[in-house]
Design a protein around this motif. Sequence first.
Motif, PDB file in Angstrom:
ATOM      1  N   VAL A   1      62.950 -35.900  10.078  1.00 63.25           N
ATOM      2  CA  VAL A   1      63.991 -35.392  10.968  1.00 63.25           C
ATOM      3  C   VAL A   1      65.349 -35.433  10.277  1.00 63.25           C
ATOM      4  CG1 VAL A   1      65.199 -35.774  13.151  1.00 63.25           C
ATOM      5  CG2 VAL A   1      62.710 -36.030  13.041  1.00 63.25           C
ATOM      6  N   LEU A   2      66.058 -34.300  10.323  1.00 60.21           N
ATOM      7  CA  LEU A   2      67.389 -34.198   9.736  1.00 60.21           C
ATOM      8  C   LEU A   2      68.492 -34.346  10.777  1.00 60.21           C
ATOM      9  CD1 LEU A   2      66.634 -31.050   7.560  1.00 60.21           C
ATOM     10  CD2 LEU A   2      66.907 -33.393   6.692  1.00 60.21           C
ATOM     11  N   GLY A   3      68.253 -33.812  11.981  1.00 62.16           N
ATOM     12  CA  GLY A   3      69.268 -33.843  13.026  1.00 62.16           C
ATOM     13  C   GLY A   3      68.638 -33.586  14.380  1.00 62.16           C
TER      14      GLY A   3
ATOM     15  N   ALA B   1      77.637 -32.404  13.601  1.00 61.85           N
ATOM     16  CA  ALA B   1      77.062 -31.747  12.436  1.00 61.85           C
ATOM     17  C   ALA B   1      76.302 -32.773  11.610  1.00 61.85           C
ATOM     18  CB  ALA B   1      78.156 -31.078  11.614  1.00 61.85           C
ATOM     19  N   PHE B   2      75.459 -32.273  10.705  1.00 57.55           N
ATOM     20  CA  PHE B   2      74.677 -33.172   9.857  1.00 57.55           C
ATOM     21  C   PHE B   2      74.388 -32.464   8.532  1.00 57.55           C
ATOM     22  CE2 PHE B   2      71.929 -30.806  12.674  1.00 57.55           C
ATOM     23  CZ  PHE B   2      70.939 -30.297  11.845  1.00 57.55           C
ATOM     24  N   ASP B   3      74.094 -33.258   7.529  1.00 57.17           N
ATOM     25  CA  ASP B   3      73.784 -32.720   6.208  1.00 57.17           C
ATOM     26  C   ASP B   3      72.308 -32.366   6.127  1.00 57.17           C
ATOM     27  OD1 ASP B   3      76.413 -33.009   5.225  1.00 57.17           O
ATOM     28  OD2 ASP B   3      76.055 -35.141   4.849  1.00 57.17           O
TER      29      ASP B   3
ATOM     30  N   GLY C   1      72.776 -27.377   3.317  1.00 55.14           N
ATOM     31  CA  GLY C   1      74.197 -27.649   3.494  1.00 55.14           C
ATOM     32  C   GLY C   1      74.465 -28.273   4.845  1.00 55.14           C
ATOM     33  N   ARG C   2      75.731 -28.406   5.170  1.00 61.01           N
ATOM     34  CA  ARG C   2      76.088 -29.040   6.439  1.00 61.01           C
ATOM     35  C   ARG C   2      75.890 -28.032   7.577  1.00 61.01           C
ATOM     36  NH1 ARG C   2      77.663 -33.872   7.848  1.00 61.01           N
ATOM     37  NH2 ARG C   2      79.099 -34.232   9.576  1.00 61.01           N
ATOM     38  N   MET C   3      75.198 -28.474   8.609  1.00 57.95           N
ATOM     39  CA  MET C   3      74.842 -27.559   9.677  1.00 57.95           C
ATOM     40  C   MET C   3      74.965 -28.264  11.033  1.00 57.95           C
ATOM     41  SD  MET C   3      70.663 -27.334   9.115  1.00 57.95           S
ATOM     42  CE  MET C   3      70.363 -26.447  10.660  1.00 57.95           C
ATOM     43  N   GLY C   4      74.928 -27.463  12.080  1.00 60.94           N
ATOM     44  CA  GLY C   4      74.962 -27.989  13.436  1.00 60.94           C
ATOM     45  C   GLY C   4      74.016 -27.184  14.298  1.00 60.94           C
ATOM     46  N   MET C   5      73.709 -27.728  15.480  1.00 59.85           N
ATOM     47  CA  MET C   5      72.788 -27.067  16.399  1.00 59.85           C
ATOM     48  C   MET C   5      73.383 -27.012  17.804  1.00 59.85           C
ATOM     49  SD  MET C   5      69.018 -28.540  15.266  1.00 59.85           S
ATOM     50  CE  MET C   5      69.409 -30.266  15.641  1.00 59.85           C
ATOM     51  N   LEU C   6      73.112 -25.900  18.489  1.00 54.97           N
ATOM     52  CA  LEU C   6      73.425 -25.734  19.898  1.00 54.97           C
ATOM     53  C   LEU C   6      72.175 -25.215  20.596  1.00 54.97           C
ATOM     54  CD1 LEU C   6      76.877 -23.884  19.662  1.00 54.97           C
ATOM     55  CD2 LEU C   6      76.503 -26.329  20.038  1.00 54.97           C
ATOM     56  N   ILE C   7      72.156 -25.349  21.915  1.00 52.65           N
ATOM     57  CA  ILE C   7      71.044 -24.826  22.690  1.00 52.65           C
ATOM     58  C   ILE C   7      71.587 -23.893  23.768  1.00 52.65           C
ATOM     59  CG2 ILE C   7      69.060 -25.364  24.147  1.00 52.65           C
ATOM     60  CD1 ILE C   7      68.925 -28.109  22.820  1.00 52.65           C
ATOM     61  N   CYS C   8      71.264 -22.626  23.647  1.00 53.29           N
ATOM     62  CA  CYS C   8      71.418 -21.600  24.675  1.00 53.29           C
ATOM     63  C   CYS C   8      72.813 -21.610  25.320  1.00 53.29           C
ATOM     64  CB  CYS C   8      70.316 -21.769  25.714  1.00 53.29           C
ATOM     65  SG  CYS C   8      69.917 -20.272  26.656  1.00 53.29           S
TER      66      CYS C   8
ATOM     67  N   ALA D   1      80.390 -28.167   9.870  1.00 50.70           N
ATOM     68  CA  ALA D   1      79.214 -27.293   9.870  1.00 50.70           C
ATOM     69  C   ALA D   1      79.574 -25.932   9.280  1.00 50.70           C
ATOM     70  CB  ALA D   1      78.676 -27.130  11.286  1.00 50.70           C
ATOM     71  N   GLU D   2      78.795 -25.485   8.325  1.00 51.20           N
ATOM     72  CA  GLU D   2      78.962 -24.160   7.725  1.00 51.20           C
ATOM     73  C   GLU D   2      77.928 -23.174   8.283  1.00 51.20           C
ATOM     74  OE1 GLU D   2      80.794 -25.413   3.403  1.00 51.20           O
ATOM     75  OE2 GLU D   2      78.646 -25.113   3.578  1.00 51.20           O
TER      76      GLU D   2
END
Length: 284
Positions: free
Chosen positions: A113-115, A138-140, A144-151, A168-169
């Motif tokens: 698991v990354l994030g 955000a997380f590495d 690269g550095r990324m983030g997540m959203l839901i709907c 986050a890129e």
Amino acid sequence: MTLTLAAAAAPFGRDLDQTFALIADLVGLARARGASLLALPEAALGGYLADLGEHGVEQVLHQHALPPALDVDGPEVARLAALAGDMVVTAGFCESDGAERYNTAVAVCGDGVLGVHRKVHQPLGENNSYAAGDGFRAFDSPIGRMGMLICYDKAFPEAARTLAMDGAEVVVCMSAWPGSRTGAAADLAEDRWTRRFDLFDQARALENQVVWVSANQAGTFGSLRFVCSAKIVGPGGDVLATTGVQPGLAIADVDVRALLDGARRSMAHLRDRRPDTYGVLAGV
């Protein structure tokens, strides 16, 4: 460095064996194209709710059993990570945490698991089935550095902006976004909720100057008809690839660093913010 990014519009229901067979197919297709990232939809592991009415859980159960509650550290997420291998794969599921259930997204690779992100904003009657998350981080990752959203999270500019300000890129937004419930268009391409879905994706990418990866459910489930429209959006708000209102994979080759540097070279939206003028929004 150029990365190949993929986002899926695909149907996912309660049967986890069917789910993992479909995920294996999608991973195979993405890997054959050299993808470094594959975004699967909200509720990919176990399906979404059958209805978004404002009635209680009992009515939803009458229509369709609730999604299975899974653990982040459980065998299903581990199975997803094994399928991911050297790719980053993101997917949504119903998370079990004690007495609470959360609408959760996870990013994994073969190492684990990354994030993790728990959906914060809950539309209509979703709060009858899920507790709300409490933040955006955000997380590495290997891409690269990324983030997540839901709907529904993407309807709130503060959510994506928080991830961008946290570095986050690439932002992945996983959805189970349906067509309109009233005055629905026969052609999903003409549906006003499809238009809103697409507008949010492009606006969030443009205002934060990030690469935006949008996955969505496809087909129907319960009373919901999903709009598909998986896509990759560049930091200028331009759609680089899309499935339109059909199931499939949106795939684009993206030099993330070069795109971001180019977009931010003169008019850098994050740099040029004036939080001292934003009053209540900035907590002043």
